[in-house]
Design a protein around this motif. Structure first.
Motif, PDB file in Angstrom:
ATOM      1  N   GLY A 285       0.793  -1.216   0.000  1.00  0.00           N
ATOM      2  CA  GLY A 285       0.000   0.000   0.000  1.00  0.00           C
ATOM      3  C   GLY A 285       0.826   1.266   0.000  1.00  0.00           C
ATOM      4  O   GLY A 285       0.494   2.238  -0.678  1.00  0.00           O
ATOM      5  N   GLU A 286       1.899   1.264   0.767  1.00  0.00           N
ATOM      6  CA  GLU A 286       2.760   2.452   0.822  1.00  0.00           C
ATOM      7  C   GLU A 286       3.368   2.731  -0.550  1.00  0.00           C
ATOM      8  O   GLU A 286       3.415   3.881  -0.992  1.00  0.00           O
ATOM      9  N   GLU A 287       3.820   1.686  -1.231  1.00  0.00           N
ATOM     10  CA  GLU A 287       4.396   1.856  -2.562  1.00  0.00           C
ATOM     11  C   GLU A 287       3.347   2.362  -3.546  1.00  0.00           C
ATOM     12  O   GLU A 287       3.626   3.228  -4.386  1.00  0.00           O
ATOM     13  N   ALA A 288       2.121   1.836  -3.441  1.00  0.00           N
ATOM     14  CA  ALA A 288       1.040   2.291  -4.315  1.00  0.00           C
ATOM     15  C   ALA A 288       0.750   3.766  -4.074  1.00  0.00           C
ATOM     16  O   ALA A 288       0.582   4.544  -5.021  1.00  0.00           O
ATOM     17  N   PHE A 289       0.705   4.157  -2.801  1.00  0.00           N
ATOM     18  CA  PHE A 289       0.431   5.557  -2.467  1.00  0.00           C
ATOM     19  C   PHE A 289       1.563   6.454  -2.976  1.00  0.00           C
ATOM     20  O   PHE A 289       1.308   7.518  -3.553  1.00  0.00           O
ATOM     21  N   GLN A 290       2.809   6.040  -2.788  1.00  0.00           N
ATOM     22  CA  GLN A 290       3.946   6.830  -3.272  1.00  0.00           C
ATOM     23  C   GLN A 290       3.929   6.950  -4.794  1.00  0.00           C
ATOM     24  O   GLN A 290       4.259   8.003  -5.346  1.00  0.00           O
ATOM     25  N   LEU A 291       3.542   5.877  -5.470  1.00  0.00           N
ATOM     26  CA  LEU A 291       3.454   5.919  -6.930  1.00  0.00           C
ATOM     27  C   LEU A 291       2.353   6.888  -7.368  1.00  0.00           C
ATOM     28  O   LEU A 291       2.523   7.645  -8.327  1.00  0.00           O
ATOM     29  N   PHE A 292       1.256   6.890  -6.634  1.00  0.00           N
ATOM     30  CA  PHE A 292       0.178   7.840  -6.910  1.00  0.00           C
ATOM     31  C   PHE A 292       0.696   9.276  -6.770  1.00  0.00           C
ATOM     32  O   PHE A 292       0.421  10.128  -7.615  1.00  0.00           O
ATOM     33  N   LEU A 293       1.439   9.548  -5.701  1.00  0.00           N
ATOM     34  CA  LEU A 293       2.001  10.892  -5.501  1.00  0.00           C
ATOM     35  C   LEU A 293       2.957  11.258  -6.632  1.00  0.00           C
ATOM     36  O   LEU A 293       2.968  12.401  -7.101  1.00  0.00           O
ATOM     37  N   LYS A 294       3.742  10.294  -7.076  1.00  0.00           N
ATOM     38  CA  LYS A 294       4.663  10.520  -8.197  1.00  0.00           C
ATOM     39  C   LYS A 294       3.877  10.862  -9.460  1.00  0.00           C
ATOM     40  O   LYS A 294       4.250  11.773 -10.202  1.00  0.00           O
ATOM     41  N   LEU A 295       2.782  10.159  -9.675  1.00  0.00           N
ATOM     42  CA  LEU A 295       1.925  10.430 -10.832  1.00  0.00           C
ATOM     43  C   LEU A 295       1.395  11.855 -10.773  1.00  0.00           C
ATOM     44  O   LEU A 295       1.399  12.569 -11.779  1.00  0.00           O
ATOM     45  N   GLN A 296       0.972  12.285  -9.613  1.00  0.00           N
ATOM     46  CA  GLN A 296       0.472  13.653  -9.463  1.00  0.00           C
ATOM     47  C   GLN A 296       1.565  14.678  -9.749  1.00  0.00           C
ATOM     48  O   GLN A 296       1.309  15.696 -10.386  1.00  0.00           O
ATOM     49  N   CYS A 297       2.768  14.398  -9.272  1.00  0.00           N
ATOM     50  CA  CYS A 297       3.888  15.340  -9.465  1.00  0.00           C
ATOM     51  C   CYS A 297       4.320  15.413 -10.924  1.00  0.00           C
ATOM     52  O   CYS A 297       4.611  16.495 -11.431  1.00  0.00           O
ATOM     53  N   GLU A 298       4.383  14.265 -11.583  1.00  0.00           N
ATOM     54  CA  GLU A 298       4.849  14.237 -12.967  1.00  0.00           C
ATOM     55  C   GLU A 298       3.855  14.877 -13.912  1.00  0.00           C
ATOM     56  O   GLU A 298       4.231  15.472 -14.910  1.00  0.00           O
ATOM     57  N   GLY A 299       2.577  14.728 -13.611  1.00  0.00           N
ATOM     58  CA  GLY A 299       1.550  15.305 -14.477  1.00  0.00           C
ATOM     59  C   GLY A 299       1.549  14.665 -15.846  1.00  0.00           C
ATOM     60  O   GLY A 299       2.204  13.662 -16.097  1.00  0.00           O
ATOM     61  N   GLY A 300       0.800  15.257 -16.734  1.00  0.00           N
ATOM     62  CA  GLY A 300       0.747  14.758 -18.105  1.00  0.00           C
ATOM     63  C   GLY A 300      -0.209  13.604 -18.317  1.00  0.00           C
ATOM     64  O   GLY A 300      -0.479  13.227 -19.450  1.00  0.00           O
ATOM     65  N   VAL A 301      -0.711  13.024 -17.236  1.00  0.00           N
ATOM     66  CA  VAL A 301      -1.655  11.916 -17.334  1.00  0.00           C
ATOM     67  C   VAL A 301      -2.877  12.276 -16.498  1.00  0.00           C
ATOM     68  O   VAL A 301      -2.750  12.646 -15.329  1.00  0.00           O
ATOM     69  N   GLU A 302      -4.033  12.179 -17.105  1.00  0.00           N
ATOM     70  CA  GLU A 302      -5.278  12.497 -16.415  1.00  0.00           C
ATOM     71  C   GLU A 302      -5.691  11.308 -15.545  1.00  0.00           C
ATOM     72  O   GLU A 302      -5.875  10.195 -16.037  1.00  0.00           O
ATOM     73  N   LEU A 303      -5.814  11.561 -14.253  1.00  0.00           N
ATOM     74  CA  LEU A 303      -6.256  10.514 -13.335  1.00  0.00           C
ATOM     75  C   LEU A 303      -7.709  10.161 -13.621  1.00  0.00           C
ATOM     76  O   LEU A 303      -8.474  11.004 -14.075  1.00  0.00           O
ATOM     77  N   ASP A 304      -8.086   8.918 -13.339  1.00  0.00           N
ATOM     78  CA  ASP A 304      -9.475   8.522 -13.520  1.00  0.00           C
ATOM     79  C   ASP A 304      -9.982   7.781 -12.283  1.00  0.00           C
ATOM     80  O   ASP A 304      -9.250   7.622 -11.302  1.00  0.00           O
ATOM     81  N   ARG A 305     -11.214   7.357 -12.327  1.00  0.00           N
ATOM     82  CA  ARG A 305     -11.815   6.668 -11.179  1.00  0.00           C
ATOM     83  C   ARG A 305     -11.080   5.372 -10.851  1.00  0.00           C
ATOM     84  O   ARG A 305     -10.980   4.995  -9.693  1.00  0.00           O
ATOM     85  N   ILE A 306     -10.577   4.705 -11.867  1.00  0.00           N
ATOM     86  CA  ILE A 306      -9.843   3.448 -11.661  1.00  0.00           C
ATOM     87  C   ILE A 306      -8.564   3.712 -10.870  1.00  0.00           C
ATOM     88  O   ILE A 306      -8.180   2.919 -10.016  1.00  0.00           O
ATOM     89  N   THR A 307      -7.898   4.817 -11.156  1.00  0.00           N
ATOM     90  CA  THR A 307      -6.693   5.191 -10.408  1.00  0.00           C
ATOM     91  C   THR A 307      -7.012   5.250  -8.920  1.00  0.00           C
ATOM     92  O   THR A 307      -6.287   4.675  -8.092  1.00  0.00           O
TER      93      THR A 307
END
Length: 157
Positions: A76-98
């Motif tokens: 879970g911690e790795e998943a959460f950190q990856l989510f934060l990385k996704l937010q920081c990098e941008g360029g990809v629109e998050l969706d409900r599945i995310t």
């Protein structure tokens, strides 16, 4: 790859991965996403992570599959950190599945603050209205850590 993932046949999955590399298809996002999914479902989150990190271009499915892989493996911690990385990098629109993937990951390891934060920013920051699956993840998260009163309050909400 889907059959290998369904059967958890890592050996054949690696064979197909070698074929993909040999014939130069490794930059294809669809195949990369399928490889991540296959490796995660076959129990090799390390290989899934390597494929993800080496992808030249990641789409929302790439991120979702990797987050879900971490969730399946209780990371879970790795998943959460990856989510934060996704937010920081941008360029990809998050969706409900995310959000379903990362909320599920938080639920499996009891990351209450993180899960509640994610649920909060989903609509506020990303304009995504939660659906039943998101509510279920939060109730599951609260229930797993023994916060039954809060879970009931959330349901009544």
């Amino acid at each position: 790859l889907k059959a290998c993932a369904s059967l958890a046949d890592l050996e054949w999955g690696k064979y197909i991965h070698a074929y993909i590399i040999r014939y130069g298809f490794e930059s294809d996002a669809f195949l990369g996403n399928s490889l991540i999914d296959m490796y995660a479902k076959c129990g090799s989150i390390e290989h899934a992570c390597r494929v993800f990190e080496r992808m030249p271009k990641r789409d929302v499915v790439s991120w979702n599959v990797m987050i879900a892989g971490y969730a399946q493996h209780g990371k879970g911690e790795e998943a959460f950190q990856l989510f934060l990385k996704l937010q920081c990098e941008g360029g990809v629109e998050l969706d409900r599945i995310t959000f379903i993937g990362v909320l599920s990951a938080c639920s499996h390891v009891g990351l209450v603050e993180e899960g509640c934060y994610l649920f909060d920013i989903m609509n506020r920051d990303h304009g995504l209205t939660p659906i039943m699956d998101h509510y279920v993840c939060i109730v599951d998260l609260l229930g797993r850590v023994g916060h039954l009163k809060e879970a009931v309050e959330f349901i009544k909400g």
